[in-house]
Scaffold this motif. Structure first.
Motif, PDB file in Angstrom:
ATOM      1  N   ARG A  46       0.817  -1.218   0.000  1.00 16.27           N
ATOM      2  CA  ARG A  46       0.000   0.000   0.000  1.00 16.27           C
ATOM      3  C   ARG A  46       0.849   1.265   0.000  1.00 16.27           C
ATOM      4  O   ARG A  46       0.368   2.342  -0.376  1.00 16.27           O
ATOM      5  N   PRO A  50       1.117   5.282  -5.768  1.00 18.77           N
ATOM      6  CA  PRO A  50      -0.216   5.805  -5.469  1.00 18.77           C
ATOM      7  C   PRO A  50      -1.030   4.821  -4.648  1.00 18.77           C
ATOM      8  O   PRO A  50      -0.903   3.616  -4.818  1.00 18.77           O
ATOM      9  N   PHE A  52      -4.094   2.508  -3.130  1.00 23.06           N
ATOM     10  CA  PHE A  52      -5.178   1.734  -3.700  1.00 23.06           C
ATOM     11  C   PHE A  52      -6.447   1.997  -2.898  1.00 23.06           C
ATOM     12  O   PHE A  52      -6.408   2.162  -1.684  1.00 23.06           O
ATOM     13  N   VAL A  53      -7.588   2.008  -3.574  1.00 20.82           N
ATOM     14  CA  VAL A  53      -8.878   2.200  -2.909  1.00 20.82           C
ATOM     15  C   VAL A  53      -9.473   0.821  -2.658  1.00 20.82           C
ATOM     16  O   VAL A  53      -9.661   0.042  -3.575  1.00 20.82           O
ATOM     17  N   LEU A 100      -1.230   1.070 -12.721  1.00 14.64           N
ATOM     18  CA  LEU A 100      -1.916   1.803 -11.649  1.00 14.64           C
ATOM     19  C   LEU A 100      -1.204   3.113 -11.337  1.00 14.64           C
ATOM     20  O   LEU A 100      -1.849   4.106 -10.976  1.00 14.64           O
ATOM     21  N   ASN A 101       0.133   3.116 -11.459  1.00 16.00           N
ATOM     22  CA  ASN A 101       0.846   4.388 -11.279  1.00 16.00           C
ATOM     23  C   ASN A 101       0.323   5.433 -12.256  1.00 16.00           C
ATOM     24  O   ASN A 101       0.090   6.594 -11.897  1.00 16.00           O
ATOM     25  N   MET A 103      -2.627   5.279 -14.002  1.00 13.13           N
ATOM     26  CA  MET A 103      -4.067   5.503 -13.854  1.00 13.13           C
ATOM     27  C   MET A 103      -4.398   6.448 -12.708  1.00 13.13           C
ATOM     28  O   MET A 103      -5.347   7.223 -12.787  1.00 13.13           O
ATOM     29  N   THR A 104      -3.627   6.372 -11.624  1.00 10.95           N
ATOM     30  CA  THR A 104      -3.936   7.203 -10.458  1.00 10.95           C
ATOM     31  C   THR A 104      -3.254   8.560 -10.479  1.00 10.95           C
ATOM     32  O   THR A 104      -3.687   9.481  -9.790  1.00 10.95           O
ATOM     33  N   SER A 105      -2.166   8.696 -11.261  1.00 13.65           N
ATOM     34  CA  SER A 105      -1.435   9.958 -11.253  1.00 13.65           C
ATOM     35  C   SER A 105      -1.487  10.701 -12.582  1.00 13.65           C
ATOM     36  O   SER A 105      -1.256  11.910 -12.626  1.00 13.65           O
TER      37      SER A 105
END
Length: 260
Positions: A46, A50, A52-53, A100-101, A103-105
């Motif tokens: 975690r 970035p 995770f939700v 994910l890096n 997608m979230t940033s």
């Protein structure tokens, strides 16, 4: 259509990427999974990049941390399945951490050589006699690394936490490389093992097969005076390796093949 693991409930205790990722694949197949993590801080993963939700209720809002073990759908329904798993899909899916890096940033990741995108230092560093991979997975391990190297970088305001180390990657690595280069590879590997910091040499193949653990596991085999590499599969303590060697060229079959 019900997913193949529908109705299965699993308690999942794995930690740090690999185990949870295996569970993720199985959770995607429909299982209800209860993920147990370390209180307060949660899984180390975690804190890598970035956040995770995750749904506290275990619903499908946060499947990355609700995992399972596999059973065959055939056991439940008696039906077979057609599995469609392309090379393209597989390559895209295994980029999950970098994806994910982005997608979230919104920032497209760039090359970092053999380094880790979300952890620093986590890569090969030079010694006086070859490179040593040092894999610092959390802030405590970084502090231990600094103690081994005899330097107070962990008290520098730029470096005590992983986000700061990632932001200041180039400066930190330059400082570490100057220090690790003064050690022999084996001496530093031994010191880091004693300190609880994951590390290992980059081996040539002769080093690999001279490794005591590789020898103990019997990974080099000989069949009919031919050498080879053993299968990694061990079932009930028995390594799954054919009793005969693959045929050479040319070889002929003297006995006719018949069906039983």
């Amino acid at each position: 259509m019900a997913k193949p693991l529908s109705g299965v409930r699993v308690l999942e205790l794995a930690r740090i990427l690999a185990g949870p990722w295996c569970g993720q694949l199985l959770a995607d197949l429909g299982a209800e999974v209860i993920k147990i993590e370390r209180p307060v801080s949660g899984d180390d993963t975690r804190h890598r990049g970035p956040p995770f939700v995750v749904s506290d209720s275990g619903e499908n809002l946060g499947p990355a941390y609700y995992h399972s073990t596999a059973i065959n759908r055939q056991h439940e329904t008696g039906l077979n399945a057609h599995i469609d798993m392309t090379l393209l899909d597989t390559q895209v899916s295994v980029m999950a951490n970098q994806a994910l890096n982005w997608m979230t940033s919104g920032t497209v990741p760039r090359r970092v050589g053999n380094g880790h995108a979300n952890l620093v230092p986590y890569q090969a560093l030079p010694t006086s006699v070859g490179d040593l991979v040092i894999a610092v997975g959390n802030d405590g391990q970084f502090a231990s690394l600094c103690r081994v190297l005899g330097v107070g970088l962990d008290s520098d305001a730029r470096f005590p936490t992983n986000p700061g180390r990632v932001r200041n990657r180039e400066v930190l690595l330059a400082a570490l490389e100057a220090l690790t280069a003064t050690w022999t590879r084996q001496e530093l590997a031994d010191a880091l093992e004693d300190a609880g910091v994951p590390a290992g040499p980059i081996n040539e193949l002769d080093d690999v097969f001279a490794n005591p653990q590789v020898i103990a596991r019997g990974m080099a085999i000989t069949r009919d005076q031919r050498t080879g590499v053993a299968s990694p599969i061990v079932i009930d303590g028995v390594r799954m390796v054919s009793d005969i060697a693959a045929p050479g060229i040319p070889e002929t079959v003297e006995e006719p093949l018949t069906s039983s």
